[in-house]
Scaffold this active site. Structure first.
Site, mmCIF file in Angstrom:
data_model
loop_
_atom_site.group_PDB
_atom_site.id
_atom_site.type_symbol
_atom_site.label_atom_id
_atom_site.label_comp_id
_atom_site.label_asym_id
_atom_site.label_seq_id
_atom_site.Cartn_x
_atom_site.Cartn_y
_atom_site.Cartn_z
ATOM 1 C CE LYS A 199 99.230 38.050 47.835
ATOM 2 N NZ LYS A 199 99.254 37.284 49.090
ATOM 3 C CE LYS B 84 101.664 35.618 45.323
ATOM 4 N NZ LYS B 84 100.954 34.680 46.139
ATOM 5 N N GLY C 282 100.903 25.085 53.584
ATOM 6 C CA GLY C 282 100.862 25.461 52.161
ATOM 7 C C GLY C 282 100.541 26.927 51.940
HETATM 8 N N1 HSE Z 1 102.243 33.298 50.323
HETATM 9 C C1 HSE Z 1 100.995 33.946 50.085
HETATM 10 C C2 HSE Z 1 100.344 34.275 51.421
HETATM 11 C C3 HSE Z 1 100.119 33.076 49.264
HETATM 12 O O1 HSE Z 1 100.796 33.736 52.441
HETATM 13 O O2 HSE Z 1 99.403 35.051 51.453
HETATM 14 C C4 HSE Z 1 98.849 33.712 48.789
HETATM 15 O O3 HSE Z 1 99.100 34.778 47.920
#
Ligand code: HSE
Length: 376
Positions: free
Chosen positions: A186, A86, A168
């Site tokens: 986003k 993104k 993750g």
């Molecule tokens: N770091 C982002 C989140 C990953 O925690 O939503 C997904 O876009």
């Protein structure tokens, strides 16, 4: 479909596994700087560019550079591009769409917003039939994980962030999550697709959760409120407002109940009304599955981006107003603090643009300031 996969991190390894499991395509190359012990490994992007049988490059390395150089080189070599990045797409939006068009290649980035949710494809479809007037929701798994666990389990901000990193969910530099920048990208992509515009990054108001404290969370709970960080973009008569801000919601509302790394994003359309999308917004397999969906769409002949138009506009954040919770020691905020509220104050109703301007001064005096909009 023969794929060159760029990156074998959390998402890349998931894409590799899912494609193999489904026999959906051939992954001929995996580009990574590490020795990852797979036969498809290359350290050289030229291998992928020079192989004319590679028709699609899947970029899941993240970051701006060298992702930008690799993706543009792939397009110039006549290869379609799927990306989950993104940051890259929001930053080089106009250029990447124009280049894909010029080279006659496909360009998709569904996994860039909402992780495993097919959000951009939902917007693409919705706007074929009707006008979208609003989009809003939880768009970041890491910050939702932090806020949920602070509230439900009494975890400290730091412990909840470490857990989100271990799972993750977080970006390589988690500042992008906790300062709201990941959500900003986003929101930009969502607004661009929904409203056929190209919004400018520096115009969005972005407030994060880095400075939220246990006391804030406790005080909100005592008042029947839950804090979530929301991304929002509204359209009215060509005027578009777009921003990212912590928001206080009734504790029994649907958005307030979203747990862990889940996202809940909604759009409002003129005929269908409100449509909401819920799912894992971060994590290896949900995000990877969405990138694989893009590959399958390409293999089925889909070439177009989600929108054909990108009007250059200035944002109208003066058109949307809230009462805000503000906790700060800054003298410049004194006039705004109207009503005591937990460890801070509530302001009168003010526009997002006014809060954006006020925050520039307040932050210069007090870097620990925390604000949250009070949902109507
Ligand atoms: N770091 C982002 C989140 C990953 O925690 O939503 C997904 O876009």
């Amino acid at each position: 479909m023969i794929i060159g996969l760029l990156g074998f991190g959390t998402i890349g390894a998931g894409v590799y596994e899912i494609i193999k499991e489904r026999g959906a395509a051939e992954v001929r190359y995996v580009l990574d700087i590490r020795e990852i012990g797979i036969p498809e490994l290359t350290h050289n992007m030229e291998d992928i560019l020079a192989d004319s049988e590679v028709d699609t490059v899947v970029e899941v390395m993240g970051g701006l550079h060298p992702a930008y150089e690799f993706v543009t080189a792939a397009m110039k070599a006549g290869k379609s591009v799927v990306t989950a990045n993104k940051y890259l797409v929001a930053t080089f939006y106009d250029e990447l769409i124009a280049l894909a068009k010029e080279m006659g290649v496909a360009f998709r980035c569904t996994a860039a917003v909402g992780g495993g949710i097919g959000w951009l494809t939902a917007l693409e479809k919705a706007k074929r039939a009707e006008r979208i007037t609003a989009l809003e929701g939880i768009m970041n798994g890491t910050t939702n994980y932090i806020l949920s666990n602070m509230k439900e389990k009494g975890l400290s901000f730091e412990t909840a962030l470490s857990e989100a990193q271990a799972l993750g969910y977080a970006e390589a530099d988690p500042s992008a999550d906790i300062d709201g920048l990941d959500i900003m990208h986003k929101v930009m992509l969502s607004a661009n697709v929904a409203y056929d515009v190209s919004v400018k990054k520096e115009e969005l108001f972005v407030a994060g959760i880095r400075t939220i404290t246990d006391e804030d969370v406790k005080a909100f709970g005592e008042k029947g409120l839950t804090c979530k960080i929301l991304g929002s973009a509204f359209e009215n008569d060509g005027a578009v407002a777009a921003f990212v801000q912590p928001t206080l919601l009734p504790a029994d509302s649907m958005t307030a109940s979203v747990p862990a790394n889940f996202n809940l994003i909604s759009y409002e359309a003129e005929h269908s009304g409100k449509m909401s999308f819920f799912g894992q917004g971060a994590g290896r397999y949900p995000t990877a599955a969405n990138a694989v969906q893009d590959c399958l769409d390409l293999a089925a002949g889909k070439k177009e981006f989600y929108t054909n138009e990108s009007k250059q506009i200035a944002l109208s954040n003066d058109k949307v107003s809230y009462r805000y919770y503000i906790r700060t020691t800054a003298k410049s905020a004194k006039a705004l603090c109207k009503e005591p509220f937990g460890p801070g104050y509530l302001t009168e109703k003010m526009s997002v643009a006014e809060m954006q301007a006020a925050m520039v001064k307040i932050k210069a005096e007090d870097e620990k300031v925390f604000i949250a909009a009070l949902a109507e």
